[in-house]
Design an enzyme around this catalytic site. Structure first.
Site, PDB file in Angstrom:
ATOM      1  N   GLU A 197       0.808  -1.220   0.000  1.00 46.25           N
ATOM      2  CA  GLU A 197       0.000   0.000   0.000  1.00 46.25           C
ATOM      3  C   GLU A 197       0.839   1.267   0.000  1.00 46.25           C
ATOM      4  O   GLU A 197       0.523   2.235  -0.708  1.00 46.25           O
ATOM      5  CB  GLU A 197      -0.954  -0.004   1.196  1.00 46.25           C
ATOM      6  CG  GLU A 197      -2.096  -0.987   1.114  1.00 46.25           C
ATOM      7  CD  GLU A 197      -1.701  -2.418   1.465  1.00 46.25           C
ATOM      8  OE1 GLU A 197      -2.525  -3.327   1.270  1.00 46.25           O
ATOM      9  OE2 GLU A 197      -0.547  -2.622   1.932  1.00 46.25           O
ATOM     10  N   HIS A 256      -9.222  -5.955  11.179  1.00 45.01           N
ATOM     11  CA  HIS A 256      -9.939  -5.703   9.932  1.00 45.01           C
ATOM     12  C   HIS A 256     -11.292  -5.039  10.175  1.00 45.01           C
ATOM     13  O   HIS A 256     -12.190  -5.140   9.340  1.00 45.01           O
ATOM     14  CB  HIS A 256     -10.166  -7.018   9.177  1.00 45.01           C
ATOM     15  CG  HIS A 256      -8.923  -7.711   8.743  1.00 45.01           C
ATOM     16  ND1 HIS A 256      -8.091  -8.364   9.633  1.00 45.01           N
ATOM     17  CD2 HIS A 256      -8.356  -7.851   7.524  1.00 45.01           C
ATOM     18  CE1 HIS A 256      -7.063  -8.881   8.963  1.00 45.01           C
ATOM     19  NE2 HIS A 256      -7.203  -8.580   7.693  1.00 45.01           N
TER      20      HIS A 256
END
Length: 327
Positions: free
Chosen positions: A60, A129
Site C-alpha cells: 500500500e 480488519h
C-alpha cells in the site's frame, strides 16, 4: 428509475469519468485481472486496458506513493485499498504528502487523487480488519472525507471526488456493496460537503452516515409506532461537514442523537456534539447523546461482534431518554 447495487453505482461513476478524461486511471490490489476484491471494477480492464486499470503488489505504501507522484504531474489517479484497515500502511502518503503538498509547495503542486475502499466492520473479521477511520482522516487539513453506502449518493459523490482538485478519501463498506438503490441513467453530480435529510421529522434529529444509516432508519420506524417523528440526516461528507443542515434541524426538533461506527473517544460525533452545543445550545431541550461502537477492539465471536456495534434496541432506548427529558 432503475435500481442498482452500490458496487455498480461506484463502477459507473469511475467508468463515466474515465471515458470523459483520459488522465484518470485506477490502481490497486486485484482491481484488474480479478475484477476487484468486491467486484467494483468488474469489466473495467476490458474497456480501458492495463495502462489505465493497474494491478499492484500488496504494498500500500508503494503504490500510494506512485499515485501521489502521478497526481502531482497532471493525472487523476483513483487508488483502491482492499480495506482502509490496510491503508494504515499508506497513511504517510495520504497524510504527509497528498494532504500537504499544495500548501508546502506554495500552490505549485496540487494532488487531485481519490483514495477509496471499504471501511469499518465487516462482521467476523476480528480486530485488525474492523476499524472505522473517518475521524482519523477528517482530522487532517487538506483532505476531503466522504462516507456513504447509498448508491445514488455514492455515484454522484464519486464523480465529484474524481473531478475535485484536492485529495479525497472515499469510504465505503464491505457489507454494503450489494445495497440496492435508485440511480438515474443520466449524468448527475452530488456536491461534496452537503448533508441530506433522508427523513423529515419534528421531535428529534438523528445524525449518522455510512452503514449506521440502516440502523437509524430502522430506529425511526420503531419510534414512529409511538408517535415519535425522527428527522434523519445522512452526513455523506465528513469533511467539509455541513453544519448548517444539522443546526437548522436541531433548531426545529430541539433534540439531537448521533449514531456512528467510530470508537467514542475523539469521534466525529464528539465534534458534532461540541459544535451543536456551541451554536444551538439555547434550542436544546435535552443533552446531546451519541451512540458509538464499544471502546474496545472488535473480536471474532458473533456475540462480541453484535455487542460491539450500535444496534436498534440501544438506539431506540437512548432516543426515548432524550425525548422524555426537559430542561
Amino acid at each position: 428509475m432503475r435500481t442498482i447495487p452500490l458496487r455498480q453505482a461506484l463502477r459507473e461513476a469511475m467508468e463515466e469519468e474515465m471515458r470523459r478524461d483520459e488522465s484518470i486511471f485506477l490502481m490497486g490490489e486485484e482491481v484488474a485481472q480479478y475484477n476487484g476484491a468486491y467486484k467494483v471494477s468488474q469489466g473495467m480492464l476490458d474497456e480501458f486496458g492495463p495502462k489505465r486499470v493497474i494491478d499492484t503488489p500488496i504494498a500500500e505504501l508503494g503504490f500510494s506513493a506512485i499515485a501521489v507522484g502521478a497526481a502531482m504531474n497532471n493525472t487523476r489517479p483513483i487508488v483502491e485499498f482492499m480495506t482502509w484497515n490496510f491503508a494504515e500502511l499508506a497513511i504517510d502518503q495520504v497524510v504527509n504528502h497528498a494532504a500537504k503538498i499544495l500548501s508546502m509547495s506554495g500552490g505549485q503542486f496540487g494532488c487531485p487523487i481519490v483514495f477509496r475502499g471499504p471501511n469499518g466492520s465487516a462482521g467476523q473479521l476480528a480486530a485488525q480488519h474492523s476499524s472505522a477511520f473517518e475521524n482519523w482522516y477528517a482530522n487532517i487539513p487538506g483532505l476531503k472525507v466522504i462516507s456513504t453506502i447509498n448508491p445514488y449518493d455514492a455515484k454522484g459523490l464519486m464523480k465529484s471526488a474524481i473531478r475535485d482538485n484536492d485529495p479525497v478519501v472515499f469510504m465505503e463498506s464491505e457489507t454494503a456493496y450489494g445495497e440496492m438503490g435508485e440511480v438515474p441513467e443520466e449524468e448527475y453530480l452530488v456536491p461534496i460537503g452537503k448533508a441530506d435529510v433522508k427523513r423529515q421529522g419534528t421531535d428529534v434529529t438523528i445524525v449518522s452516515y455510512n452503514k449506521m444509516m440502516k440502523v437509524v432508519h430502522a430506529v425511526a420506524d420503531e419510534l414512529a409506532k409511538e408517535n415519535i417523528h425522527a428527522e434523519i440526516i445522512d452526513l455523506r461528507t465528513i469533511r467539509p461537514l455541513d453544519w448548517h443542515t444539522i443546526v437548522e434541524s436541531v433548531k426545529k426538533t430541539n433534540r439531537l442523537v448521533i449514531v456512528e461506527e467510530q470508537w467514542p473517544f475523539g469521534s466525529v460525533g464528539a465534534e458534532i456534539a461540541y459544535r451543536i452545543q456551541k451554536e444551538a445550545f439555547d434550542y436544546l431541550d435535552a443533552p446531546v447523546r451519541r451512540i458509538a461502537s464499544a471502546d474496545t477492539n472488535m473480536h471474532y465471536a458473533p456475540n462480541l461482534v453484535a455487542g460491539f456495534l450500535p444496534d436498534v434496541p440501544r438506539t431506540v432506548k437512548i432516543v426515548k431518554e432524550v425525548m422524555y427529558m426537559t430542561k
